[in-house]
Each structure stands twice: as structure tokens, then as C-alpha cells.
Motif scaffolding. Structure first.
Motif, mmCIF file in Angstrom:
data_model
loop_
_atom_site.group_PDB
_atom_site.id
_atom_site.type_symbol
_atom_site.label_atom_id
_atom_site.label_comp_id
_atom_site.label_asym_id
_atom_site.label_seq_id
_atom_site.Cartn_x
_atom_site.Cartn_y
_atom_site.Cartn_z
ATOM 1 N N LYS A 1 -10.631 3.935 12.666
ATOM 2 C CA LYS A 1 -10.996 4.790 11.535
ATOM 3 C C LYS A 1 -11.469 6.166 12.021
ATOM 4 N N SER B 1 -6.098 -5.044 11.367
ATOM 5 C CA SER B 1 -5.930 -3.768 10.668
ATOM 6 C C SER B 1 -4.744 -3.789 9.720
ATOM 7 N N TYR C 1 -5.988 -6.301 6.679
ATOM 8 C CA TYR C 1 -7.121 -5.724 5.951
ATOM 9 C C TYR C 1 -6.929 -4.225 5.716
ATOM 10 N N ASP C 2 -5.703 -3.767 5.749
ATOM 11 C CA ASP C 2 -5.378 -2.346 5.596
ATOM 12 C C ASP C 2 -5.713 -1.889 4.167
ATOM 13 N N GLU C 3 -6.664 -0.965 4.049
ATOM 14 C CA GLU C 3 -7.117 -0.511 2.731
ATOM 15 C C GLU C 3 -6.024 0.201 1.941
ATOM 16 N N SER C 4 -5.027 0.718 2.633
ATOM 17 C CA SER C 4 -3.939 1.399 1.931
ATOM 18 C C SER C 4 -2.872 0.418 1.441
ATOM 19 N N TRP D 1 -3.838 -3.177 0.604
ATOM 20 C CA TRP D 1 -4.444 -4.262 -0.175
ATOM 21 C C TRP D 1 -5.523 -3.701 -1.103
ATOM 22 N N GLU D 2 -5.505 -4.185 -2.350
ATOM 23 C CA GLU D 2 -6.415 -3.644 -3.355
ATOM 24 C C GLU D 2 -7.882 -3.961 -3.026
ATOM 25 N N SER D 3 -8.152 -5.149 -2.527
ATOM 26 C CA SER D 3 -9.525 -5.530 -2.166
ATOM 27 C C SER D 3 -9.470 -6.317 -0.866
ATOM 28 N N PRO D 4 -9.267 -5.622 0.253
ATOM 29 C CA PRO D 4 -8.983 -6.294 1.519
ATOM 30 C C PRO D 4 -10.081 -7.217 2.023
ATOM 31 N N GLU D 5 -11.338 -6.959 1.674
ATOM 32 C CA GLU D 5 -12.441 -7.773 2.189
ATOM 33 C C GLU D 5 -12.810 -8.917 1.251
ATOM 34 N N HIS E 1 -3.591 -10.556 -4.936
ATOM 35 C CA HIS E 1 -2.832 -9.709 -4.011
ATOM 36 C C HIS E 1 -1.351 -10.093 -4.001
#
Length: 502
Positions: free
Chosen positions: A69, A403, A406-409, A411-415, A421
Motif C-alpha cells: 500500500k 493481496s 483481499y484486493d479492495e478494488s 471485492w466489495e467488502s474484502p475483510e 461476493h
């Protein structure tokens, strides 16, 4: 005299001019070369230690994800003196492993990996031996029905044995690690050796339990340090334990293979080992020199397939049951769909297309479980310029699957554990390109189709028969989702109850 001085002055001037041009060219070329050979950025490293003090070796994947990041999707870290290029994010990992499959296609055989297989087998090998062993393994597994109805039958039979094992507990709290691992290993044993083992058989227990211990040791800080400073090996207890496990399991496999040799019928193949032994005989009779069909490759290949196929799939199922106990409302919806679509009959692979919610939950289990967070390290086969950065031939490369999953770009709610999904607005299952739990490219898991079938059939069969709940005195909120990190990532030790639904 004056004429001679004039000629001498002219010569000196020409010499100075030539030298000046050469110096200018050298520095210009050097600058151009540096510009063209711009290497990936990364944190400042310390002498000898590199970036060891800037990462958490117990959760290396998360540390590297955090660094990405700051430094971007392609960056450099040093583990001691070893340089590693990390690839982060779905787009970058896919571009490297798929679009540049050849350049990023070798395996980094670290000292501990070499100690285990000496460059033999499938997972920790390169070159012609790797190509031939992978090709043979794919052919052999397909010959015995990998991904087809015959394998489905083997898995369903083992589902029944596992269900019987859990029924004997009568709803009492239990640790599901061993039972699930024995069941998964039996599917592979049937393909490898043509037989299954009772869960109490010492051969099965030793192979599975010791392999599980080895997978954990692979990810310990002391083994990571050993890979940086191999001379430390004899002083590290974890290294000595690892070598003892490998020697013991190889000895068991050699004994199994010796028994198969005595009853081998080249006209009727019972299993993977039979097919390999027959190929070995045929090659020897043809007098081909430097054949890859020898006992070391057979033992190492079987060890690779058993170890990789058991621990990752078993860990995924353990995560699945833990998530169901943690989120009972999701377990309710899975069981409702199974009851409505399948009823009490045995689930078959063909039912998957009619179980969109269940399929989405299984995919989310694999995404969140993230059992292979850094993948097994790759190595570049040649100099390559990638995303504007120069990466030298022979550089260790980490395709950071954490990465990707759990890629934020992507997945809507990766955590968050969120089956949506993989569902559209109408509740139909949708495939996601960033779903890469088996990695991608030349080194993609060769048992992917088998693992998918196992996960689906075991998960649905267990959910048909049981409701999974926390142990008495433990609430859903108190269930710990902390992982135990090794070569594969599994849930921390925990107990669940398998309560019969009948």
C-alpha cells in the motif's frame, strides 16, 4: 619545427575530443541504462538483516500486503541478503503469472525445499524434470478419473466414512483437524496407492499428522531464517525436526511402493504408483539415458501430491465448518437450499449448478480462508521489464495471493465473510476473475479440479447431516478466526459440535 608542434597540438586536441566523447557516451549510456533498468522500490534495508525488522514473520503475507500500500504493486524487500520482488493485487499477479507465464514460471527452490526433495518431484523442481513430472502427474490423475465420475465415487464413499466417524461423537465437542485430514488423505491414497486406510491405521496417522506438523514448520520464523542463512541448520531444532519428519514419511512411502512393485501387473494399473513404475520399466527397456523415471522422482512426486493435496483442502474444510458455526444464519441458508434442492439423497457434483447460494458460500470460504497466502515462491527465468521495472533473471518472486483475495478494488467488502461476493442481484452464482486461491499460470495447482470436487462434496454432505455449533460455553462471537500460519494457513485449534439433523 613549428609545423611539428602544430601537428602535435592537433593530435592532442583530437585525442582529448575523442576521450571526451567516450566519457560523455559512457555516462549517458550509464544514465540511460539506469533509467531502463529501474528496479522496483522498497523499504530501506539494514546491512545483513535487510528488512527483517520491518516485517512480522508470523504473518508475513499481511506485512507484505501493508508494504504494498506504500510502495505499490511491484516492490522489493530483502530477507537478510536475499532479494525478493513482491507482486501485489489481482491485476499485477495475473499479468505476471499469466501474461508473462514464461518469465515468472520457475520455482524458487529455497534451501529447506531442496533439503526436502533434492530438486525431484513436482512442486520444488524446475527444468525438464519438472516438466516431465508435472505432465505425467496430470496424465496419470486424469487416467484415474480426476474431475470425473470415478473420482466423485471415491470422494462420496469417503464422505460416508467421515460422517460415521462424526456420528460416533454423538454431538460432543471435538477438534475436526484429524478426522477431516484423514478423509482427504484417503482420497489421495486411493489415487496414489489404490487403497484407503482406516482412520486408526498407524500408517495413515503418521503420514497425515507428520505432514501437518511439517507444513506448520515450513512457516516458522526459524525456518525462514534458515533459508537466509543455511549454515544455521544444524543449530535449529525446527530444521532438525523437519528433516526427521521427511525421512520418516519417505521411508513409509518407499515401503508402500515396494509392496506395489511385488504385485505390479504392467497390463492393469491400479493407481498412480503403478502407472509410474510401468513407465519406468518401459523407459529402462528402451535404454533411454538420463530418464526422469526413477525412484527418487516417484517418492518425491507422491510426497508432493499427498502433502499439498491433503493440508490445503483439509484446511479449507476446517475453515468452512468454523465459518458455519461462527455465522449460523449463513449455515441456515445453506441447509435450507440443500433440503429444498437435493433433499435427503446424496449430493452429486451435477447439483452444484442448482445450488447457487451454497456454491457462493464455498467460494467465500476459499477466499476468506486464504490457505496459501504467499503461494510457493516463484523465480524469474530471464531478465524481464515488468510494469516499468527491471527484474533480473533468477530473482525470487512472491505472488501475494492475500493481496488478490483481499484486493479492495476487486471485492466489495474484502475483510468480511460475505457470500454476496459471488451472487448477482437475482441470487444467481457469478464467477469472479480475482478468485485465485489455486494461483495461476504455469505453476497453478495441478490438483485444482480434484480439490474443488472434494471441497464441494465433503462440505455439502456434512451440512446435510449435521449442524455445526461452538463447543458448550462458547458463543459464536467468541469463536476465534485467528489463523495458524505455515506453508498453508489453517484455523487456530478449536472445538466444534456436530449435531445430527435427523
Amino acid at each position: 619545427m613549428l609545423e611539428d608542434l602544430s601537428q602535435s597540438s592537433t593530435s592532442v586536441s583530437l585525442l582529448v575530443a575523442v576521450v571526451g566523447l567516450l566519457v560523455f557516451h559512457y555516462f549517458y549510456s550509464s544514465l540511460s541504462s539506469q533509467e531502463m533498468r529501474k528496479e522496483p522500490p522498497g523499504p530501506t534495508r539494514l546491512p545483513l538483516l535487510g528488512n527483517l525488522l520491518q516485517v512480522d514473520l508470523k504473518r508475513l503475507d499481511r506485512s507484505l500486503f501493508d508494504l504494498s500500500k506504500k510502495y505499490g504493486p511491484v516492490f522489493t524487500v530483502y530477507f537478510g541478503l536475499q532479494k525478493v520482488v513482491v507482486l501485489a493485487g489481482y491485476r499485477t499477479v495475473r499479468q505476471a503469472l499469466v501474461d508473462h507465464a514464461e518469465e515468472f514460471g520457475d520455482r524458487e527452490v529455497t534451501p529447506i525445499f531442496y533439503d526436502v526433495n533434492k530438486g525431484h518431484g513436482i512442486i520444488f523442481s524446475n527444468g525438464d524434470s519438472w516438466k516431465e513430472m508435472r505432465r505425467f502427474a496430470l496424465t496419470a490423475l486424469k487416467h484415474f478419473g480426476m474431475g470425473k465420475r470415478i473420482t466423485e465415487g471415491i470422494i462420496i464413499e469417503e464422505c460416508h466414512y467421515l460422517i460415521e466417524e462424526l456420528e460416533q461423537l454423538e454431538g460432543k465437542a471435538f477438534n475436526n483437524t484429524q478426522a477431516i485430514s484423514y478423509a482427504i488423505s484417503n482420497v489421495l491414497a486411493t489415487l496414489m496407492f489404490g487403497k484407503r486406510y482406516e482412520y486408526g491405521d498407524p500408517v495413515l496417522q503418521t503420514l497425515v499428522d507428520k505432514d501437518h506438523e511439517a507444513v506448520h514448520l515450513f512457516g516458522t520464523a526459524s525456518i525462514l531464517i534458515y533459508n537466509m542463512f543455511p549454515w544455521l541448520g544444524p543449530f535449529l531444532q525446527n530444521w532438525k525436526d523437519m528433516m526427521a519428519i521427511v525421512r520418516g514419511n519417505k521411508e513409509i512411502l518407499k515401503n508402500i511402493i515396494a509392496d506395489l512393485k511385488e504385485t505390479l501387473n504392467p497390463e492393469m494399473h491400479r493407481c498412480f504408483a503403478d502407472l509410474f513404475l510401468t513407465r519406468k520399466i518401459n523407459v529402462e527397456e528402451s535404454e533411454i539415458k538420463d530418464s526422469h523415471y526413477h525412484d527418487e522422482n516417484l517418492v518425491s512426486s507422491v510426497l508432493d501430491l499427498l502433502a499439498a493435496g491433503t493440508d490445503t483442502t483439509a484446511s479449507t474444510l476446517q475453515w468452512g465448518l468454523l465459518f458455519m458455526a461462527k455465522y449460523p444464519h449463513i449455515q441456515d441458508q445453506v441447509q435450507e437450499e440443500l433440503s429444498r434442492v437435493v433433499g435427503s439423497r446424496q449430493v452429486r457434483v451435477e447439483d452444484r449448478k442448482n445450488l447457487p447460494y451454497t456454491d457462493a458460500v464455498i467460494h467465500e470460504i476459499q477466499r476468506m480462508g486464504n490457505v496459501s497466502p504467499t503461494a510457493i515462491p516463484h523465480k524469474t527465468t530471464q531478465d524481464v521489464t515488468f510494469q516499468g521495472y527491471f527484474i533480473k533473471k533468477g530473482t525470487t518472486v512472491f505472488p501475494l495471493l492475500t493481496s488478490v483475495l483481499y484486493d479492495e478494488s476487486e471485492w466489495e467488502s474484502p475483510e468480511t465473510f460475505n457470500p454476496s461476493h459471488f451472487l448477482d442481484k437475482e441470487g444467481k452464482f457469478i464467477r469472479r476473475e480475482a478468485f485465485l486461491p489455486f494461483s495461476a499460470g504455469r505453476r497453478v495447482c495441478l490438483g485444482e479440479s480434484l480439490a474443488k470436487m472434494e471441497i464441494f462434496l465433503f462440505f455439502t454432505s456434512l451440512l446435510q447431516r449435521f449442524r455445526f455449533t461452538p463447543a458448550p460455553g462458547v458463543t459464536e462471537e467468541e469463536l476465534d478466526l485467528s489463523p495458524v500460519v505455515g506453508l498453508a494457513v489453517s484455523p487456530a485449534p478449536h472445538k466444534l459440535c456436530a449435531v445430527s439433523r435427523e
